[in-house]
Design a protein around this motif. Structure first.
Motif, short mmCIF file in Angstrom:
data_model
loop_
_atom_site.label_atom_id
_atom_site.label_comp_id
_atom_site.label_asym_id
_atom_site.label_seq_id
_atom_site.Cartn_x
_atom_site.Cartn_y
_atom_site.Cartn_z
N THR A 231 39.90 24.95 37.31
CA THR A 231 39.89 26.36 36.92
C THR A 231 40.19 27.19 38.16
O THR A 231 39.71 26.89 39.24
N SER A 232 40.97 28.25 38.00
CA SER A 232 41.21 29.11 39.16
C SER A 232 39.95 29.93 39.45
O SER A 232 39.15 30.19 38.54
N CYS B 133 39.89 33.01 40.05
CA CYS B 133 40.05 34.25 39.27
C CYS B 133 39.55 34.05 37.85
O CYS B 133 38.79 34.87 37.33
N GLU B 134 39.97 32.97 37.20
CA GLU B 134 39.53 32.70 35.83
C GLU B 134 38.01 32.55 35.76
O GLU B 134 37.37 33.05 34.83
N ALA C 46 35.59 34.98 33.63
CA ALA C 46 34.78 34.35 32.58
C ALA C 46 33.30 34.68 32.73
O ALA C 46 32.54 34.58 31.77
N HIS D 288 43.56 41.74 38.67
CA HIS D 288 44.61 40.73 38.60
C HIS D 288 45.82 41.38 37.94
O HIS D 288 46.22 41.05 36.85
N MET E 279 47.88 37.10 36.92
CA MET E 279 47.72 35.79 37.55
C MET E 279 49.04 35.04 37.74
O MET E 279 49.08 33.82 37.62
N CYS F 71 43.88 33.73 41.86
CA CYS F 71 44.61 33.21 40.70
C CYS F 71 45.31 31.90 41.02
O CYS F 71 45.70 31.16 40.11
#
Length: 115
Positions: free
Chosen positions: A25-26, A28-29, A33, A40, A44, A87
């Motif tokens: 998983t990045s 950023c994600e 989440a 962003h 991304m 990202c």
């Protein structure tokens, strides 16, 4: 799951946070989440620097940035040797400590960015 410690950020995460992310998983994600609303602006796609973070611990566990990310990072506010575009930085097995810089340069939308 990998632990990510997010250092306090005045606007986005005033008290800091400890979150979990699946490897691959990045960053950023993972932040998004967990309701840490990091900018962003390019959705991304590695076309801006609004998701710039500084990896304070665990940097070595991340795959090295590619040439495009390095070129974008050169434009980031507050660049450090352990800066990454969140990202593009994929979480591995090693826990991370990340800092979201106080400012960002938004090259996608005119008029600035986070302050």
């Amino acid at each position: 799951m990998t632990q990510i410690v997010v250092l306090p950020h005045e606007e986005l995460c005033p008290e800091g946070a400890v979150i979990e992310a699946a490897p691959g998983t990045s960053i950023c994600e993972a932040l998004l989440a967990n309701e840490i609303e990091i900018e962003h602006a390019c959705e991304m796609s590695c076309a801006c620097t609004t998701c710039h973070v500084i990896v304070r611990e665990g940097y070595e566990s991340l795959e090295p940035p590619d040439e495009l990310e390095e070129d974008m990072l050169d434009k980031a506010w507050g660049l450090t040797p352990t800066s990454r575009l969140s990202c593009q930085a994929m979480v591995a097995e090693t826990p991370l400590v990340v800092e979201i810089p106080k400012y960002t340069i938004n090259m996608v939308k005119e008029g600035g960015g986070r302050k």
